[in-house]
Write an enzyme that holds these catalytic residues in place. Structure first.
Site, mmCIF file in Angstrom:
data_model
loop_
_atom_site.group_PDB
_atom_site.id
_atom_site.type_symbol
_atom_site.label_atom_id
_atom_site.label_comp_id
_atom_site.label_asym_id
_atom_site.label_seq_id
_atom_site.Cartn_x
_atom_site.Cartn_y
_atom_site.Cartn_z
ATOM 1 N NE ARG A 70 -1.659 -2.088 2.946
ATOM 2 C CZ ARG A 70 -1.859 -3.434 2.710
ATOM 3 N NH1 ARG A 70 -3.004 -3.786 1.909
ATOM 4 N NH2 ARG A 70 -1.133 -4.157 2.564
ATOM 5 C CB THR A 71 3.740 2.424 2.585
ATOM 6 O OG1 THR A 71 2.860 2.450 3.243
ATOM 7 C CG2 THR A 71 4.203 3.408 2.635
ATOM 8 C CE LYS A 99 27.319 -2.863 -5.761
ATOM 9 N NZ LYS A 99 27.792 -1.975 -7.189
ATOM 10 N NE ARG A 120 7.318 1.106 4.829
ATOM 11 C CZ ARG A 120 6.267 0.288 4.733
ATOM 12 N NH1 ARG A 120 5.597 -1.086 4.553
ATOM 13 N NH2 ARG A 120 5.334 0.800 4.810
ATOM 14 C CG HIS A 148 3.860 4.691 8.900
ATOM 15 N ND1 HIS A 148 3.629 5.356 7.827
ATOM 16 C CD2 HIS A 148 3.624 3.193 8.378
ATOM 17 C CE1 HIS A 148 4.212 4.503 5.910
ATOM 18 N NE2 HIS A 148 3.899 3.281 6.732
#
Ligand code: NCD
Length: 330
Positions: A70-71, A99, A120, A148
């Site tokens: 969703r986000t 890396k 995120r 959030h």
């Protein structure tokens, strides 16, 4: 029809060029600004697509180092609906984080390729580290169990749209209150309103002491209990969360805390008839699908509202403020 979100009287877009790292970054006026702007976009989505070129020539990069449906997709849909472009890294796969590149280096580099970046990451505070070297706005799309903020804004928008006001509401939170960043952020936004809070969880999943301390300091009273029980009858909003298995360091603790609780027609029998049920999703077993067609279930509307609220944030951070329209609908 007028908006049912709180009206701000300020004409100033104080969000332009800013990072969005925490729900605590928003003043009441700024929350109103975002919600009013989202309402304008929602009304437009039903009509003439008036803003389809608002962010033409601008690029959003989504850099997600944790799963998301969703986000990420609602951020991307929001940018595309406003005429902007999107580039993305998913899970950090195929990116140099594999890396061992630092967040600070990534912030510096990605901000040279985009006008705004949504990040995120599983680490608490990681998005702030990324933003510390970025010279374009960085949006925290979830950092570990911490914050959030964009989810909290869309949760608040949904409550306003469904309830028309926040003042006087009793809001319950159930499930994983320890690790749920959406709960932590929404609680911060709710401190701007006159609400009663009720926290319902297993003791191993209780709201962190730091958040309870901040509530007490701000004079916000709240109740805690282990079961929904009698509290249900008083609630206007019930915010449901899943137990976040991926955040437990100790799997034995997870097994102990996860009682597989489930809300269904029977357990919600004694709720107010106009209770609204919210969930940031994804849902596991905690809401039985039989409730999906129940008028109290608002979680799918809530997910849809994410697009309008993220359109508002992107436009405001990038200095596009359809001010005339915002006040025309107020
Ligand atoms: C939430 C998240 O990622 O914190 N989901 C979301 O953004 N809609 C909640 C969750 O994963 O349980």
């Amino acid at each position: 029809m007028g908006v049912s979100v709180p009206v701000s009287r300020s004409f100033e877009n104080t969000l332009v060029g800013r990072h969005v790292l925490s729900a605590k970054d928003f003043s009441s006026t700024e929350i109103s600004l975002v919600l009013n702007t989202a309402r304008v976009f929602e009304q437009d989505a039903n009509g003439g697509r008036e803003f389809r070129a608002l962010l033409q020539g601008k690029t959003l990069t989504t850099a997600f180092f944790e799963p998301s449906t969703r986000t990420r997709l609602s951020f991307e849909a929001a940018m595309l609906r406003l005429g902007g472009q999107v580039s993305s890294i998913q899970y950090g796969r195929s990116s140099s984080s594999e890396k061992g590149e630092s967040l600070e280096d990534m912030g510096r580099i990605l901000s040279g390729y985009a006008d705004v970046v949504a990040v995120r990451h599983p680490g608490n505070g990681s998005v702030a580290a990324f933003a510390s070297t970025a010279d374009v706005p960085v949006i925290n799309a979830g950092d570990g169990a911490n914050q959030h903020p964009t989810q909290a804004l869309l949760d608040l928008y949904t409550i306003f749209m469904e309830k028309r006001t926040l003042d006087g509401l009793t809001i319950g939170f159930i499930g994983d209150l320890k690790y749920s960043r959406t709960v932590h952020s929404l609680i911060s936004l709710l401190q701007h309103y006159n609400v009663t809070l009720h926290f319902i969880s297993h003791r191993l999943l209780a709201l962190p002491d730091s958040i309870k301390g901040a509530l007490a300091e701000g004079g916000q009273s709240f109740q805690e209990s282990g079961k929904l029980g009698k509290a249900l009858a008083e609630l206007d909003v019930l915010y449901v969360t899943r137990v976040q298995k991926e955040r437990f360091a100790d799997s034995a603790e997870y097994e102990q805390a996860n009682r597989n609780y489930q809300l269904n027609r029977d357990t919600l029998q004694h709720s107010k008839p106009d209770l609204i049920l919210l969930h940031p999703l994804p849902r596991l077993q905690e809401i039985h699908p039989e409730l999906d067609s129940d008028p109290r279930a608002k979680y799918f509307r809530q997910a849809q509202n994410g697009v309008y609220v993220r359109m508002a944030l992107l436009a405001l951070l990038l200095g596009q403020f359809p001010v005339q329209r915002v006040w025309a609908t107020a």
